[in-house]
Design a protein around this motif. Structure first.
Motif, PDB file in Angstrom:
ATOM      1  N   ALA A  79       0.817  -1.215   0.000  1.00 42.11           N
ATOM      2  CA  ALA A  79       0.000   0.000   0.000  1.00 42.11           C
ATOM      3  C   ALA A  79       0.850   1.265   0.000  1.00 42.11           C
ATOM      4  CB  ALA A  79      -0.937   0.002   1.204  1.00 42.11           C
ATOM      5  N   ASP A  80       2.041   1.197   0.620  1.00 41.08           N
ATOM      6  CA  ASP A  80       2.908   2.371   0.664  1.00 41.08           C
ATOM      7  C   ASP A  80       3.549   2.665  -0.688  1.00 41.08           C
ATOM      8  OD1 ASP A  80       2.391   2.744   3.347  1.00 41.08           O
ATOM      9  OD2 ASP A  80       4.077   1.474   3.981  1.00 41.08           O
ATOM     10  N   ARG A  81       3.458   1.712  -1.636  1.00 40.84           N
ATOM     11  CA  ARG A  81       4.105   1.890  -2.940  1.00 40.84           C
ATOM     12  C   ARG A  81       3.110   2.264  -4.035  1.00 40.84           C
ATOM     13  NH1 ARG A  81       6.593  -3.489  -4.275  1.00 40.84           N
ATOM     14  NH2 ARG A  81       7.595  -2.328  -5.977  1.00 40.84           N
ATOM     15  N   VAL A  82       1.828   2.389  -3.701  1.00 35.19           N
ATOM     16  CA  VAL A  82       0.833   2.734  -4.714  1.00 35.19           C
ATOM     17  C   VAL A  82       1.193   4.066  -5.369  1.00 35.19           C
ATOM     18  CG1 VAL A  82      -1.556   3.467  -5.060  1.00 35.19           C
ATOM     19  CG2 VAL A  82      -1.063   1.417  -3.721  1.00 35.19           C
ATOM     20  N   GLY A  83       1.303   4.046  -6.686  1.00 33.17           N
ATOM     21  CA  GLY A  83       1.588   5.266  -7.436  1.00 33.17           C
ATOM     22  C   GLY A  83       3.026   5.723  -7.383  1.00 33.17           C
ATOM     23  N   ALA A  84       3.899   5.006  -6.662  1.00 33.67           N
ATOM     24  CA  ALA A  84       5.303   5.429  -6.535  1.00 33.67           C
ATOM     25  C   ALA A  84       6.101   4.927  -7.732  1.00 33.67           C
ATOM     26  CB  ALA A  84       5.885   4.902  -5.234  1.00 33.67           C
ATOM     27  N   VAL A  85       5.770   5.421  -8.907  1.00 34.14           N
ATOM     28  CA  VAL A  85       6.403   4.951 -10.139  1.00 34.14           C
ATOM     29  C   VAL A  85       7.197   6.080 -10.789  1.00 34.14           C
ATOM     30  CG1 VAL A  85       4.658   3.203 -10.599  1.00 34.14           C
ATOM     31  CG2 VAL A  85       4.356   5.516 -11.513  1.00 34.14           C
ATOM     32  N   LYS A  86       8.157   5.670 -11.618  1.00 37.30           N
ATOM     33  CA  LYS A  86       8.932   6.604 -12.415  1.00 37.30           C
ATOM     34  C   LYS A  86       8.861   6.160 -13.878  1.00 37.30           C
ATOM     35  CE  LYS A  86      10.619   9.061  -8.972  1.00 37.30           C
ATOM     36  NZ  LYS A  86      10.266  10.492  -8.799  1.00 37.30           N
ATOM     37  N   PRO A  87       8.734   7.107 -14.808  1.00 41.08           N
ATOM     38  CA  PRO A  87       8.739   6.720 -16.228  1.00 41.08           C
ATOM     39  C   PRO A  87      10.123   6.247 -16.648  1.00 41.08           C
ATOM     40  CG  PRO A  87       8.701   9.113 -16.002  1.00 41.08           C
ATOM     41  CD  PRO A  87       8.535   8.552 -14.617  1.00 41.08           C
ATOM     42  N   GLY A 138      12.628   0.653 -10.107  1.00 38.22           N
ATOM     43  CA  GLY A 138      13.328  -0.296 -10.953  1.00 38.22           C
ATOM     44  C   GLY A 138      12.688  -1.664 -11.035  1.00 38.22           C
ATOM     45  N   GLU A 139      11.613  -1.912 -10.285  1.00 37.03           N
ATOM     46  CA  GLU A 139      10.957  -3.211 -10.277  1.00 37.03           C
ATOM     47  C   GLU A 139       9.558  -3.118 -10.882  1.00 37.03           C
ATOM     48  OE1 GLU A 139      10.882  -4.431  -6.241  1.00 37.03           O
ATOM     49  OE2 GLU A 139      13.046  -4.731  -6.075  1.00 37.03           O
ATOM     50  N   ASP A 140       8.987  -4.302 -11.163  1.00 33.14           N
ATOM     51  CA  ASP A 140       7.619  -4.378 -11.711  1.00 33.14           C
ATOM     52  C   ASP A 140       7.457  -3.450 -12.918  1.00 33.14           C
ATOM     53  OD1 ASP A 140       6.750  -6.255  -9.872  1.00 33.14           O
ATOM     54  OD2 ASP A 140       6.100  -4.735  -8.431  1.00 33.14           O
ATOM     55  N   ARG A 141       8.377  -3.559 -13.861  1.00 34.39           N
ATOM     56  CA  ARG A 141       8.294  -2.721 -15.066  1.00 34.39           C
ATOM     57  C   ARG A 141       7.033  -3.080 -15.852  1.00 34.39           C
ATOM     58  NH1 ARG A 141      12.056  -3.041 -20.056  1.00 34.39           N
ATOM     59  NH2 ARG A 141      11.930  -0.968 -20.992  1.00 34.39           N
ATOM     60  N   HIS A 142       6.373  -2.061 -16.367  1.00 33.02           N
ATOM     61  CA  HIS A 142       5.133  -2.283 -17.110  1.00 33.02           C
ATOM     62  C   HIS A 142       4.937  -1.155 -18.108  1.00 33.02           C
ATOM     63  CE1 HIS A 142       4.264   0.111 -13.510  1.00 33.02           C
ATOM     64  NE2 HIS A 142       3.333   0.728 -14.238  1.00 33.02           N
ATOM     65  N   ALA A 143       4.057  -1.399 -19.061  1.00 30.17           N
ATOM     66  CA  ALA A 143       3.821  -0.419 -20.129  1.00 30.17           C
ATOM     67  C   ALA A 143       2.348  -0.067 -20.206  1.00 30.17           C
ATOM     68  CB  ALA A 143       4.285  -0.989 -21.474  1.00 30.17           C
ATOM     69  N   LEU A 144       2.072   1.206 -20.303  1.00 27.94           N
ATOM     70  CA  LEU A 144       0.727   1.702 -20.619  1.00 27.94           C
ATOM     71  C   LEU A 144       0.672   1.960 -22.116  1.00 27.94           C
ATOM     72  CD1 LEU A 144      -2.074   2.998 -19.944  1.00 27.94           C
ATOM     73  CD2 LEU A 144      -0.830   5.168 -19.636  1.00 27.94           C
TER      74      LEU A 144
END
Length: 500
Positions: free
Chosen positions: A95-103, A127-133
């Protein structure tokens, strides 16, 4: 939904949780509720309900909505989530990582026609859980986002896109600056939201778009801000009337147009083609493609433009000549020119069926031309509703000589329409309101006015009673466009005793 949110407690990554909640928030995307805003009533209502529940599942849902919701939903959800955390309600580690992403990169796959962009934006959690929109932007539909999805197979997705472009001369795949990607996608999603507000969005987007809409909106905000573009990057400078006329003259004098047999009809058809490109395609009259030509012939013209019989016969020939004229000038490969010409001729037979001249329904052409001095075919029904008395004699007045586009003649037409109510003490005020509604129907502002009138007509109500209901609402709401549109949307029927 709160029961379904229990599943969030079992997932292992913030990505899975965000996708699940995005799907939940998409349940009402593009829908309308009578008497209120769907995002406020359902979205904010869900937040309030979860806040009162105070369970671990409710907290997990609130944390996700704080990132994925609308601005109002996010603010309420964040406050409620913080309150539950202070009460020591349990929550999963992710839950603490929700939205904590970098392009991590942005790319675009484009066809050479300029019909469509497939934008790929990649992200990672530290650097983890890489994904593409992935978002598909359709420029034949006003630049709206028509499809969206998410893939965790990022490398495979990018490699496949590169291979497709390498093997297809009509495709381009290239990197995109993150700022450009954000500006492009913000414009596209706004266009989709506008279409959805006009009740056409859910029909025009893919089945999956609503499920990924909230996720896409949030991820776009993670990209660095860029200057908002009003249209695609390859938009041309605005075309003035003189510039449009010069372009039409250049076309008619070209080798591509030399075999057109009716110069007058060809000139008018060329004007329509150029106007469509300038007004509906981001100022790109020279852009041609199979899809654009089909949309022009089979959708836009039949809805929007009153063509003479000569123009109806000439239009497919003029459009083909335009493709031969414009294609080489914009660098379209010969393969693309041929494919576009094939599409025009395949659409020609359907054009004769799709385009229905109002005169084939028994309407006099001079009458139609009086109602449509601007050639806007889509306005015919609402203008005929506003001014049904346009032919014959009323006393010594010839209705055939009155122009409904002229304010003075409008007043005369409305007075004749009320010939049986001349004894009313409030006749002048009443006619003024009829004039106001008639003027709004003439220009179609707001569009909800004619939509409400049609609903009431379909229920079998008398035209004059329908107009009186519209007048009552306009008089009650006053000069508040949004409130007027909402009130008109709420009309489902006429009360037993309609307003006088």
């Amino acid at each position: 939904m709160l029961l379904a949110a229990r599943e969030l407690l079992a997932v292992r990554s913030p990505l899975d949780a965000e996708l699940m909640v995005s799907d939940m928030l998409g349940a009402w995307w593009g829908r309308r509720l009578r008497g209120g805003d769907v995002e406020q009533i359902l979205g904010e209502g869900l937040v309030d309900y979860a806040a009162k529940a105070g369970t671990p599942a409710a907290l997990t849902l609130l944390v996700s909505v704080a990132y994925l919701g609308t601005a109002r939903q996010a603010a309420k959800a964040e406050g409620a989530a913080l309150a539950l955390m202070e009460s020591d309600v349990a929550r999963p580690r992710w839950a603490d990582r929700v939205g904590a992403v970098k392009p991590t990169g942005c790319y675009v796959s484009r066809d050479v026609y300029g019909d469509q962009d497939t934008v790929v934006c990649t992200f990672a959690y530290n650097g983890e859980d890489r994904h593409a929109l992935v978002v598909v932007v359709d420029y034949n539909m006003g630049g709206m986002a028509r499809d969206a999805w998410v893939s965790s197979q990022v490398d495979k997705l990018l490699e496949q896109a590169r291979l497709e472009a390498a093997g297809n001369a009509l495709l381009r795949f290239e990197e995109l600056e993150p700022q450009q990607a954000r500006a492009l996608l913000e414009f596209a999603m706004k266009a989709t939201r506008t279409a959805a507000h006009g009740r056409t969005g859910p029909k025009l987007v893919s089945d999956s778009y609503s499920a990924y809409h909230a996720f896409a909106r949030a991820r776009i905000k993670a990209l660095p801000p860029g200057r908002m573009r009003p249209a695609p990057a390859h938009t041309e400078a605005p075309y003035s009337r003189d510039r449009r006329a010069m372009l039409a003259a250049e076309f008619l004098a070209s080798d591509a147009a030399e075999n057109l047999s009716d110069p007058s009809a060809a000139s008018r058809c060329a004007d329509h083609i150029i106007d469509y490109g300038c007004d509906q395609d981001f100022g790109r009259p020279m852009r041609v493609s199979p899809t654009k030509c089909e949309t022009f012939l089979l959708d836009w013209l039949p809805r929007k433009v009153l063509l003479s019989p000569a123009e109806q016969d000439a239009m497919p020939h003029v459009l083909s000549a335009w493709v031969r004229f414009a294609g080489p000038r914009i660098g379209l490969p010969e393969q693309g020119v041929r494919a576009t010409l094939d599409a025009v001729w395949e659409a020609t037979a359907r054009f004769t069926e799709a385009y229905r001249d109002p005169t084939t329904f028994g309407l006099d052409r001079s009458l139609v031309e009086r109602l449509l001095p601007d050639g806007d075919l889509s306005a015919l029904a609402r203008r005929a509703f506003a001014f049904p008395l346009l032919q014959g004699m009323r006393g010594s007045t010839s209705l055939d000589l009155l122009n409904p586009a002229d304010e003075a003649d409008r007043r005369i037409l409305l007075e004749i329409d009320h010939a049986g109510e001349l004894g009313r003490t409030d006749l002048e005020e009443h006619l003024a309101w009829h004039e106001e509604i008639a003027g709004r129907l003439w220009v179609g502002d707001p569009p909800q006015l004619w939509e409400a009138a049609q609903r009431l007509i379909d229920l079998g109500h008398d035209r004059h009673d329908v107009l009186h209901v519209l007048i009552e609402i306009a008089e009650r709401i006053g000069d508040h466009p949004d409130e007027l549109a909402a009130a008109l949307d709420d009309i489902a029927d006429i009360p037993d005793e309609p307003p006088a």
